[in-house]
Design an enzyme around this catalytic site. Structure first.
Site, PDB file in Angstrom:
ATOM      1  N   HIS A  18       0.846  -1.196   0.000  1.00 57.82           N
ATOM      2  CA  HIS A  18       0.000   0.000   0.000  1.00 57.82           C
ATOM      3  C   HIS A  18       0.882   1.246   0.000  1.00 57.82           C
ATOM      4  O   HIS A  18       2.108   1.153   0.139  1.00 57.82           O
ATOM      5  CB  HIS A  18      -0.969   0.001   1.180  1.00 57.82           C
ATOM      6  CG  HIS A  18      -0.359   0.078   2.543  1.00 57.82           C
ATOM      7  ND1 HIS A  18       0.421  -0.936   3.074  1.00 57.82           N
ATOM      8  CD2 HIS A  18      -0.407   1.035   3.515  1.00 57.82           C
ATOM      9  CE1 HIS A  18       0.815  -0.604   4.286  1.00 57.82           C
ATOM     10  NE2 HIS A  18       0.327   0.591   4.577  1.00 57.82           N
TER      11      HIS A  18
ATOM     12  N   HIS B 225       1.301   4.015   1.919  1.00 57.34           N
ATOM     13  CA  HIS B 225       1.798   4.797   3.044  1.00 57.34           C
ATOM     14  C   HIS B 225       3.322   4.894   3.039  1.00 57.34           C
ATOM     15  O   HIS B 225       4.015   3.923   2.729  1.00 57.34           O
ATOM     16  CB  HIS B 225       1.303   4.211   4.368  1.00 57.34           C
ATOM     17  CG  HIS B 225      -0.139   4.488   4.637  1.00 57.34           C
ATOM     18  ND1 HIS B 225      -0.871   3.811   5.587  1.00 57.34           N
ATOM     19  CD2 HIS B 225      -1.002   5.389   4.079  1.00 57.34           C
ATOM     20  CE1 HIS B 225      -2.115   4.276   5.611  1.00 57.34           C
ATOM     21  NE2 HIS B 225      -2.211   5.228   4.698  1.00 57.34           N
TER      22      HIS B 225
ATOM     23  N   ASP C  29       5.601   4.924   5.230  1.00 57.09           N
ATOM     24  CA  ASP C  29       6.419   4.007   6.024  1.00 57.09           C
ATOM     25  C   ASP C  29       6.515   2.623   5.399  1.00 57.09           C
ATOM     26  O   ASP C  29       7.144   1.722   5.968  1.00 57.09           O
ATOM     27  CB  ASP C  29       5.910   3.930   7.472  1.00 57.09           C
ATOM     28  CG  ASP C  29       4.541   3.303   7.597  1.00 57.09           C
ATOM     29  OD1 ASP C  29       3.702   3.512   6.703  1.00 57.09           O
ATOM     30  OD2 ASP C  29       4.295   2.601   8.596  1.00 57.09           O
ATOM     31  N   HIS C  30       5.928   2.458   4.219  1.00 58.97           N
ATOM     32  CA  HIS C  30       6.080   1.223   3.450  1.00 58.97           C
ATOM     33  C   HIS C  30       6.713   1.468   2.083  1.00 58.97           C
ATOM     34  O   HIS C  30       7.050   0.512   1.384  1.00 58.97           O
ATOM     35  CB  HIS C  30       4.719   0.539   3.275  1.00 58.97           C
ATOM     36  CG  HIS C  30       4.186  -0.027   4.553  1.00 58.97           C
ATOM     37  ND1 HIS C  30       4.206  -1.372   4.854  1.00 58.97           N
ATOM     38  CD2 HIS C  30       3.650   0.585   5.637  1.00 58.97           C
ATOM     39  CE1 HIS C  30       3.689  -1.556   6.063  1.00 58.97           C
ATOM     40  NE2 HIS C  30       3.346  -0.385   6.555  1.00 58.97           N
TER      41      HIS C  30
ATOM     42  N   HIS D 175      -7.608  -0.529   5.428  1.00 62.84           N
ATOM     43  CA  HIS D 175      -6.574   0.366   5.968  1.00 62.84           C
ATOM     44  C   HIS D 175      -6.316   1.482   4.972  1.00 62.84           C
ATOM     45  O   HIS D 175      -6.330   2.662   5.312  1.00 62.84           O
ATOM     46  CB  HIS D 175      -5.313  -0.436   6.255  1.00 62.84           C
ATOM     47  CG  HIS D 175      -4.177   0.366   6.805  1.00 62.84           C
ATOM     48  ND1 HIS D 175      -4.229   0.970   8.036  1.00 62.84           N
ATOM     49  CD2 HIS D 175      -2.964   0.659   6.283  1.00 62.84           C
ATOM     50  CE1 HIS D 175      -3.089   1.614   8.253  1.00 62.84           C
ATOM     51  NE2 HIS D 175      -2.307   1.448   7.212  1.00 62.84           N
TER      52      HIS D 175
ATOM     53  N   ASP E  23      -0.452  -3.877   6.313  1.00 65.39           N
ATOM     54  CA  ASP E  23      -1.104  -3.351   7.511  1.00 65.39           C
ATOM     55  C   ASP E  23      -2.580  -3.732   7.589  1.00 65.39           C
ATOM     56  O   ASP E  23      -3.360  -3.072   8.282  1.00 65.39           O
ATOM     57  CB  ASP E  23      -0.972  -1.820   7.561  1.00 65.39           C
ATOM     58  CG  ASP E  23       0.439  -1.371   7.921  1.00 65.39           C
ATOM     59  OD1 ASP E  23       1.314  -2.232   8.138  1.00 65.39           O
ATOM     60  OD2 ASP E  23       0.667  -0.154   7.959  1.00 65.39           O
TER      61      ASP E  23
ATOM     62  N   HIS F  36       4.177  -4.505  11.018  1.00 66.49           N
ATOM     63  CA  HIS F  36       4.622  -3.825  12.240  1.00 66.49           C
ATOM     64  C   HIS F  36       4.743  -4.790  13.406  1.00 66.49           C
ATOM     65  O   HIS F  36       4.011  -5.786  13.482  1.00 66.49           O
ATOM     66  CB  HIS F  36       3.648  -2.706  12.630  1.00 66.49           C
ATOM     67  CG  HIS F  36       3.634  -1.550  11.690  1.00 66.49           C
ATOM     68  ND1 HIS F  36       4.466  -0.454  11.838  1.00 66.49           N
ATOM     69  CD2 HIS F  36       2.889  -1.317  10.576  1.00 66.49           C
ATOM     70  CE1 HIS F  36       4.235   0.411  10.853  1.00 66.49           C
ATOM     71  NE2 HIS F  36       3.276  -0.088  10.076  1.00 66.49           N
TER      72      HIS F  36
END
Length: 255
Positions: free
Chosen positions: A56, A58, A60-61, A114, A133, A171
């Site tokens: 996805h 985001h 942080d990915h 998400h 996530d 995570h």
């Protein structure tokens, strides 16, 4: 030769993972939270990065994609619905489509909730699923761009995978998830056993994943929202399962 995986922490609490095909030498990073951590993992294993499989959009990915792409000229595969928000995409994929990493073949499961276009990658022969996530050990992702009903349907898709499937999530949240889950099912013996296991892993500085689908089905309250006793305990007897899920998710948001 069997697929190999290498799990590592990056950023604050993100998991990175490499998926390696020994037969061809191909290696995929599942998401790329940060380039430096992926590079360290590649050096530790001696593997060569050929692919990045994105779950996805985001940051942080995806934050490491551009640097890794420039250095390794690797292929970047991303969800079709989110490709515009992900850098350097070479190939987009949708529900049911196949993704190869060398000789390893995975298929795409659309798991929105998400984010609106979130996907997971299931490598059936290897009994591995990379869920980003959407699903965590004893938890699930926040419903940010989708709806609770959408997220529940995504979790049902994942829950239907074989019990022996090993789950790699995005995570390290397991300990906190267990603290919350005990407020929902304080008498769940499997959950209490998992709490002990996670505590032991923590003292040994070891990750709490992968878990198996069988373990999650027995202890993760977000996968158990369609149990009548769960609905009753939350004051929602007779309510649709997605509404029970929504109540659990809202409680977790405030926990």
């Amino acid at each position: 030769m069997a697929a190999q995986t290498h799990l590592f922490l990056c950023l604050k609490d993100n998991f990175g993972v490499l998926l390696h095909d020994p037969a061809s030498g191909a290696t995929a990073a599942i998401d790329a939270p940060e380039a430096a951590a992926v590079e360290t993992a590649l050096r530790a294993t001696g593997w060569r990065l050929t692919d990045i499989l994105v779950t996805h959009h985001h940051h942080d990915h995806t934050g490491g994609i551009e640097e890794l792409k420039q250095r390794h000229r690797c292929r970047v595969v991303a969800p079709n619905a989110e490709a515009d928000g992900i850098p350097d995409v070479d190939e987009t994929v949708r529900e049911g489509e196949r993704v190869r990493v060398g000789a390893l073949e995975g298929h795409v499961i659309e798991t929105p909730g998400h984010t609106a276009g979130h996907i997971s990658y299931m490598f059936g022969n290897e009994k591995l699923v990379f869920v980003g996530d959407t699903l965590f050990s004893i938890g699930c992702g926040r419903v940010i761009e989708g709806t609770p009903e959408m997220m529940w349907q995504s979790l049902l898709k994942l829950r239907s995978l074989p019990d022996t499937t090993r789950i790699y999530c995005g995570h390290e949240y397991t300990q906190a998830n267990i603290r919350f889950a005990k407020t929902i099912e304080p008498g769940n013996a499997t959950l209490l056993k998992r709490e002990q296991e996670v505590a032991r892993l923590g003292t040994e500085s070891k990750p709490t994943i992968p878990s198996t689908m069988a373990e999650e089905k027995a202890a993760n309250p977000f996968l158990r929202a369609d149990l009548p006793e769960m609905a009753k305990s939350l004051g929602l007897a007779g309510a649709p399962a997605w509404q029970v899920f929504a109540e659990i998710r809202e409680r977790k948001n405030k926990f």
